[in-house]
Design a protein around this motif. Structure first.
Motif, PDB file in Angstrom:
ATOM      1  N   THR A 128       3.358  -7.812  14.026  1.00 26.23           N
ATOM      2  CA  THR A 128       2.357  -8.781  14.042  1.00 26.23           C
ATOM      3  C   THR A 128       2.722 -10.182  13.740  1.00 26.23           C
ATOM      4  N   PRO A 129       2.388 -10.866  14.717  1.00 27.58           N
ATOM      5  CA  PRO A 129       2.762 -12.461  14.381  1.00 27.58           C
ATOM      6  C   PRO A 129       1.934 -13.063  13.414  1.00 27.58           C
ATOM      7  N   SER A 130       2.397 -13.624  12.308  1.00 28.15           N
ATOM      8  CA  SER A 130       1.456 -14.086  11.120  1.00 28.15           C
ATOM      9  C   SER A 130       2.279 -15.386  10.433  1.00 28.15           C
ATOM     10  N   PRO A 131       1.762 -16.373  10.035  1.00 30.04           N
ATOM     11  CA  PRO A 131       2.422 -17.339   9.043  1.00 30.04           C
ATOM     12  C   PRO A 131       2.631 -16.317   7.797  1.00 30.04           C
ATOM     13  N   VAL A 132       3.752 -16.663   7.137  1.00 31.48           N
ATOM     14  CA  VAL A 132       4.057 -16.047   5.832  1.00 31.48           C
ATOM     15  C   VAL A 132       3.957 -16.615   4.551  1.00 31.48           C
ATOM     16  N   GLU A 133       3.562 -18.045   4.760  1.00 34.61           N
ATOM     17  CA  GLU A 133       3.277 -19.050   3.697  1.00 34.61           C
ATOM     18  C   GLU A 133       2.306 -20.120   4.108  1.00 34.61           C
ATOM     19  N   PRO A 134       1.408 -20.475   3.162  1.00 40.53           N
ATOM     20  CA  PRO A 134       0.569 -21.437   3.575  1.00 40.53           C
ATOM     21  C   PRO A 134       1.296 -22.670   3.668  1.00 40.53           C
ATOM     22  N   ASP A 135       1.196 -23.751   4.335  1.00 44.22           N
ATOM     23  CA  ASP A 135       1.851 -24.872   4.313  1.00 44.22           C
ATOM     24  C   ASP A 135       2.208 -25.609   3.208  1.00 44.22           C
ATOM     25  N   GLY A 136       3.628 -25.699   2.901  1.00 43.39           N
ATOM     26  CA  GLY A 136       4.007 -26.219   1.697  1.00 43.39           C
ATOM     27  C   GLY A 136       4.009 -25.355   0.295  1.00 43.39           C
ATOM     28  N   ALA A 137       3.752 -24.090   0.546  1.00 39.90           N
ATOM     29  CA  ALA A 137       3.565 -23.276  -0.509  1.00 39.90           C
ATOM     30  C   ALA A 137       4.739 -22.700  -0.674  1.00 39.90           C
ATOM     31  N   GLY A 138       5.341 -22.038  -1.945  1.00 40.80           N
ATOM     32  CA  GLY A 138       6.656 -21.452  -2.228  1.00 40.80           C
ATOM     33  C   GLY A 138       6.339 -19.940  -2.294  1.00 40.80           C
TER      34      GLY A 138
ATOM     35  N   VAL B  59       8.570 -16.317   1.663  1.00 38.62           N
ATOM     36  CA  VAL B  59       7.311 -15.411   2.073  1.00 38.62           C
ATOM     37  C   VAL B  59       6.519 -15.467   0.557  1.00 38.62           C
ATOM     38  N   ASP B  60       5.293 -15.892   0.897  1.00 37.61           N
ATOM     39  CA  ASP B  60       4.313 -15.803  -0.344  1.00 37.61           C
ATOM     40  C   ASP B  60       3.602 -14.555  -0.226  1.00 37.61           C
ATOM     41  N   THR B  61       3.810 -13.627  -0.833  1.00 37.30           N
ATOM     42  CA  THR B  61       3.303 -12.301  -0.803  1.00 37.30           C
ATOM     43  C   THR B  61       1.861 -12.374  -1.066  1.00 37.30           C
ATOM     44  N   GLY B  62       1.177 -13.070  -1.992  1.00 37.40           N
ATOM     45  CA  GLY B  62      -0.281 -13.091  -2.318  1.00 37.40           C
ATOM     46  C   GLY B  62      -1.087 -13.516  -0.844  1.00 37.40           C
ATOM     47  N   TYR B  63      -0.363 -14.574  -0.335  1.00 31.32           N
ATOM     48  CA  TYR B  63      -0.887 -15.180   0.991  1.00 31.32           C
ATOM     49  C   TYR B  63      -0.985 -14.195   2.126  1.00 31.32           C
ATOM     50  N   LEU B  64       0.312 -13.532   2.065  1.00 30.40           N
ATOM     51  CA  LEU B  64       0.448 -12.446   3.267  1.00 30.40           C
ATOM     52  C   LEU B  64      -0.403 -11.242   3.036  1.00 30.40           C
TER      53      LEU B  64
ATOM     54  N   ASP C  90       0.818  -1.193   0.074  1.00 29.82           N
ATOM     55  CA  ASP C  90       0.058  -0.049  -0.167  1.00 29.82           C
ATOM     56  C   ASP C  90       0.975   1.219  -0.121  1.00 29.82           C
ATOM     57  N   GLY C  91       2.030   1.132  -0.490  1.00 26.97           N
ATOM     58  CA  GLY C  91       2.920   2.394  -0.755  1.00 26.97           C
ATOM     59  C   GLY C  91       3.829   2.571   0.297  1.00 26.97           C
ATOM     60  N   GLU C  92       3.827   1.933   1.119  1.00 25.69           N
ATOM     61  CA  GLU C  92       4.706   1.938   2.324  1.00 25.69           C
ATOM     62  C   GLU C  92       5.683   0.922   2.737  1.00 25.69           C
ATOM     63  N   PRO C  93       6.527   0.994   3.393  1.00 26.75           N
ATOM     64  CA  PRO C  93       7.448  -0.136   3.460  1.00 26.75           C
ATOM     65  C   PRO C  93       7.116  -1.272   4.475  1.00 26.75           C
ATOM     66  N   LEU C  94       7.003  -2.646   4.176  1.00 25.60           N
ATOM     67  CA  LEU C  94       6.671  -3.521   5.198  1.00 25.60           C
ATOM     68  C   LEU C  94       7.645  -4.459   5.438  1.00 25.60           C
ATOM     69  N   LEU C  95       8.210  -4.312   6.860  1.00 24.27           N
ATOM     70  CA  LEU C  95       9.288  -5.420   7.155  1.00 24.27           C
ATOM     71  C   LEU C  95       8.792  -6.637   7.477  1.00 24.27           C
ATOM     72  N   VAL C  96       9.382  -7.788   7.028  1.00 23.81           N
ATOM     73  CA  VAL C  96       8.649  -9.258   7.027  1.00 23.81           C
ATOM     74  C   VAL C  96      10.003  -9.914   7.730  1.00 23.81           C
ATOM     75  N   MET C  97       9.865 -10.052   9.112  1.00 19.66           N
ATOM     76  CA  MET C  97      10.787 -10.947   9.839  1.00 19.66           C
ATOM     77  C   MET C  97      10.345 -12.367   9.437  1.00 19.66           C
ATOM     78  N   THR C  98      11.296 -13.368   8.783  1.00 16.48           N
ATOM     79  CA  THR C  98      10.881 -14.560   8.418  1.00 16.48           C
ATOM     80  C   THR C  98      11.822 -15.735   8.658  1.00 16.48           C
ATOM     81  N   SER C  99      11.567 -16.667   8.841  1.00 16.61           N
ATOM     82  CA  SER C  99      12.444 -17.943   9.176  1.00 16.61           C
ATOM     83  C   SER C  99      13.210 -17.988   8.195  1.00 16.61           C
ATOM     84  N   GLY C 100      14.575 -18.337   8.256  1.00 17.37           N
ATOM     85  CA  GLY C 100      15.422 -18.575   7.295  1.00 17.37           C
ATOM     86  C   GLY C 100      14.954 -19.932   6.319  1.00 17.37           C
ATOM     87  N   ALA C 101      14.244 -20.782   6.758  1.00 17.79           N
ATOM     88  CA  ALA C 101      13.686 -21.768   6.119  1.00 17.79           C
ATOM     89  C   ALA C 101      12.536 -21.654   5.334  1.00 17.79           C
ATOM     90  N   HIS C 102      11.956 -20.379   5.562  1.00 16.82           N
ATOM     91  CA  HIS C 102      10.555 -20.336   4.860  1.00 16.82           C
ATOM     92  C   HIS C 102      10.990 -19.105   3.601  1.00 16.82           C
TER      93      HIS C 102
END
Length: 180
Positions: free
Chosen positions: A163-173, A82-87, A68-80
C-alpha cells in the motif's frame, strides 16, 4: 544499472540461501533486477548507499513492525524515519511497534539488515513509502546483509503488493530507518 534489463537469477553457488529465495520470488513476480553481492555489509541505508554510490534516499529499507498483533513490513526511504503514530493513524490501525529481531526472522526468514521486500515464508502486509517514487532506481536488501537488488518503485509495489503511503508527516521524526 537499471532494473529494466532482464537477466537470469544468479547461480546458487554465488548467493546465500536466503537470497536465492528472494531471487526466485522476484523472478516469479516478473521483477528482472539481478541480485548484487557486496564485499562489505549493507546493514544500514548509509552503508548501502556508500557501497552503491547512490543517494541514501534511494535505499528502500525493509523495517518490520507489529500492528494489531501481526507483522507489518514498511518499505521506507533510507532518508526517512517512520513515524509509527502517524502511520497507524493513516492506516486506521492500533499502535505500531518495532518488532524484535526474533520476530523479524520468524516473519521474513531473514535477519535484520538483510530483510528483502519479498522471499518470505508467507506474504506480509506491506506499506511502501511514497517518497521512494522520486528515484528512478531503488536498491533493497536481498535476504542477506551483503546482498541488494535494484528495482523501480512500481516493481517494489508489485512484488510486495504494498500500500503506497507517506510514513511521516513533512519534517517529523520517528523511528530511525538507518538503525538495524
Amino acid at each position: 544499472m537499471t532494473s529494466s534489463s532482464s537477466s537470469p537469477p544468479p547461480s546458487s553457488s554465488t548467493l546465500p540461501a536466503r537470497s536465492l529465495a528472494v531471487a526466485e520470488a522476484l523472478a516469479a513476480a516478473g521483477v528482472p533486477g539481478e541480485i548484487v553481492v557486496l564485499p562489505d555489509s549493507a546493514r544500514t541505508a548509509a552503508e548501502a548507499a556508500t557501497a552503491l554510490g547512490c543517494a541514501v534516499g534511494a535505499i528502500a529499507n525493509s523495517l518490520v513492525f507489529l500492528c494489531d498483533g501481526e507483522p507489518l513490513l514498511v518499505m521506507t526511504s533510507g532518508a526517512h524515519r517512520v513515524d509509527t503514530g502517524y502511520l497507524a493513524e493513516r492506516l486506521g490501525t492500533g499502535p505500531i511497534t518495532r518488532a524484535a529481531a526474533d520476530r523479524v526472522r520468524e516473519a521474513t526468514g531473514q535477519a535484520i539488515g538483510g530483510v528483502a521486500p519479498t522471499g518470505h515464508p508467507a506474504p506480509l502486509r506491506t506499506v511502501v513509502d511514497t517518497a521512494l517514487r522520486q528515484y528512478e532506481v531503488l536498491w533493497a536488501a536481498a535476504g542477506h546483509p551483503h546482498t541488494v537488488v535494484p528495482m523501480t518503485y512500481e516493481e517494489l509495489l508489485r512484488v510486495t503488493a504494498g500500500t503506497p503511503s507517506p510514513v511521516e508527516p513533512d519534517g517529523a521524526g520517528g523511528v530511525d530507518s538507518t538503525s538495524p
